[in-house]
Design a protein around this motif. Structure first.
Motif, mmCIF file in Angstrom:
data_model
loop_
_atom_site.group_PDB
_atom_site.id
_atom_site.type_symbol
_atom_site.label_atom_id
_atom_site.label_comp_id
_atom_site.label_asym_id
_atom_site.label_seq_id
_atom_site.Cartn_x
_atom_site.Cartn_y
_atom_site.Cartn_z
ATOM 1 N N LEU A 99 0.875 -1.170 0.000
ATOM 2 C CA LEU A 99 0.000 0.000 0.000
ATOM 3 C C LEU A 99 0.910 1.217 0.000
ATOM 4 O O LEU A 99 1.279 1.744 1.056
ATOM 5 C CB LEU A 99 -0.915 0.026 1.230
ATOM 6 C CG LEU A 99 -2.070 -0.983 1.284
ATOM 7 C CD1 LEU A 99 -1.579 -2.373 1.642
ATOM 8 C CD2 LEU A 99 -3.134 -0.532 2.282
ATOM 9 N N PHE A 161 -0.996 -2.410 9.980
ATOM 10 C CA PHE A 161 -2.120 -1.610 9.502
ATOM 11 C C PHE A 161 -2.504 -0.475 10.445
ATOM 12 O O PHE A 161 -3.649 -0.013 10.442
ATOM 13 C CB PHE A 161 -3.332 -2.498 9.225
ATOM 14 C CG PHE A 161 -3.247 -3.260 7.934
ATOM 15 C CD1 PHE A 161 -2.514 -2.773 6.859
ATOM 16 C CD2 PHE A 161 -3.908 -4.468 7.785
ATOM 17 C CE1 PHE A 161 -2.430 -3.477 5.661
ATOM 18 C CE2 PHE A 161 -3.837 -5.175 6.593
ATOM 19 C CZ PHE A 161 -3.095 -4.685 5.533
ATOM 20 N N LEU A 164 -3.919 2.338 8.382
ATOM 21 C CA LEU A 164 -4.866 1.988 7.320
ATOM 22 C C LEU A 164 -5.956 3.037 7.151
ATOM 23 O O LEU A 164 -6.427 3.283 6.048
ATOM 24 C CB LEU A 164 -5.497 0.624 7.620
ATOM 25 C CG LEU A 164 -6.351 0.031 6.491
ATOM 26 C CD1 LEU A 164 -5.500 -0.274 5.268
ATOM 27 C CD2 LEU A 164 -7.073 -1.231 6.966
ATOM 28 N N THR A 167 -5.685 5.658 4.399
ATOM 29 C CA THR A 167 -5.887 5.321 2.993
ATOM 30 C C THR A 167 -7.021 6.173 2.440
ATOM 31 O O THR A 167 -7.983 6.476 3.138
ATOM 32 C CB THR A 167 -6.240 3.826 2.848
ATOM 33 O OG1 THR A 167 -5.267 3.045 3.539
ATOM 34 C CG2 THR A 167 -6.268 3.408 1.395
ATOM 35 N N VAL A 214 -9.714 -4.784 2.905
ATOM 36 C CA VAL A 214 -8.579 -4.766 3.830
ATOM 37 C C VAL A 214 -9.117 -4.305 5.183
ATOM 38 O O VAL A 214 -9.705 -3.219 5.278
ATOM 39 C CB VAL A 214 -7.455 -3.840 3.338
ATOM 40 C CG1 VAL A 214 -6.244 -3.947 4.257
ATOM 41 C CG2 VAL A 214 -7.062 -4.184 1.900
ATOM 42 N N THR A 216 -8.855 -3.900 9.576
ATOM 43 C CA THR A 216 -8.139 -3.865 10.851
ATOM 44 C C THR A 216 -9.038 -3.227 11.900
ATOM 45 O O THR A 216 -10.181 -2.856 11.612
ATOM 46 C CB THR A 216 -6.803 -3.105 10.721
ATOM 47 O OG1 THR A 216 -5.994 -3.384 11.855
ATOM 48 C CG2 THR A 216 -7.010 -1.600 10.599
#
Length: 241
Positions: A99, A161, A164, A167, A214, A216
């Motif tokens: 990523l 993550f 995350l 993102t 994805v 977490t």
């Protein structure tokens, strides 16, 4: 053991050592190796999140079916153009994921379900690596391939993550596969859900094309429950590389 540290990405922060949060996906379990937790991980912007206490109301456009616990539609003034969706790939297990926007690079290994029917989570020497749920399609096949990882690590530091939630729509996710190919996905939505309202159908349900999830933990750490209160889920579609 190789410990993954979050990269600079969009958010380089000085992080205080704390506890360990284990990923949970819609009712999974949480385990802790310390009594304190690092500060909350990054959260998606409100325009692309379902915040704690809200009831999700609509499903992503490519998800199959619907239920009373589905994802809310996202909107953003900086939304990226619709990606050019690629044709599905033959089955091939994932071996690594990148990523770039949050500087994550990790090997990928398969995991299944635990005795309670929840997702197994990375442990031991692979605690800080990403896992692929082997009951989901391989990345690039039609359907939602599922990757999971910890938000904080066994050494009391942010795990793979942690960032995350930083993102964003339009970011790329590259998954290397066992046949030597790379499946490239473009992020379409980034969501945060209360664990009690985790949208099982939207995350795990059938899709029209090849997609990626994805997952977490995220949100505020509940000292009494000893767990994060929310989940971060990134939705992405396969695109032409």
């Amino acid at each position: 053991m190789q410990t993954k540290q979050p990269g600079s990405g969009r958010r380089r922060a000085g992080l205080v050592a704390g506890g360990v949060g284990l990923l949970l996906a819609g009712g999974g379990t949480i385990a802790w190796a310390a009594s304190q937790q690092v500060g909350p991980p990054p959260a998606p912007p409100a325009a692309t999140s379902t915040t704690k206490g809200e009831t999700p109301s609509a499903s992503p456009s490519t998800s199959g079916g619907g239920s009373g616990a589905t994802a809310s539609e996202s909107s953003s003034s900086t939304a990226s153009p619709t990606p050019s969706v690629a044709e599905a790939l033959p089955a091939a297990k994932p071996v690594a994921v990148r990523l770039p926007s949050i500087d994550v690079k990790s090997p990928v290994h398969p995991l299944g379900l635990n005795a309670q029917g929840g997702l197994e989570v990375p442990s031991g020497d692979r605690y800080d690596d990403v896992a692929w749920y082997d009951g989901s399609p391989t990345p690039g096949e039609v359907g939602p391939a599922v990757l999971e990882g910890h938000v904080t690590g066994s050494s009391h530091n942010p795990s793979v993550f942690f960032e995350l939630g930083d993102t964003r729509q339009g970011d790329r996710i590259e998954v290397d596969r066992a046949d030597g190919s790379t499946a490239t996905f473009e992020v379409t939505q980034v969501k945060e859900y209360p664990k009690a309202d985790f949208p099982q159908v939207d995350v795990y349900g059938a899709t029209q094309g090849p997609e990626l999830r994805v997952i977490t933990c995220g949100g505020t750490y509940d000292e009494n429950a000893r767990r994060h209160q929310d989940n971060i889920v990134v939705f992405a579609e396969l695109v032409q590389d």
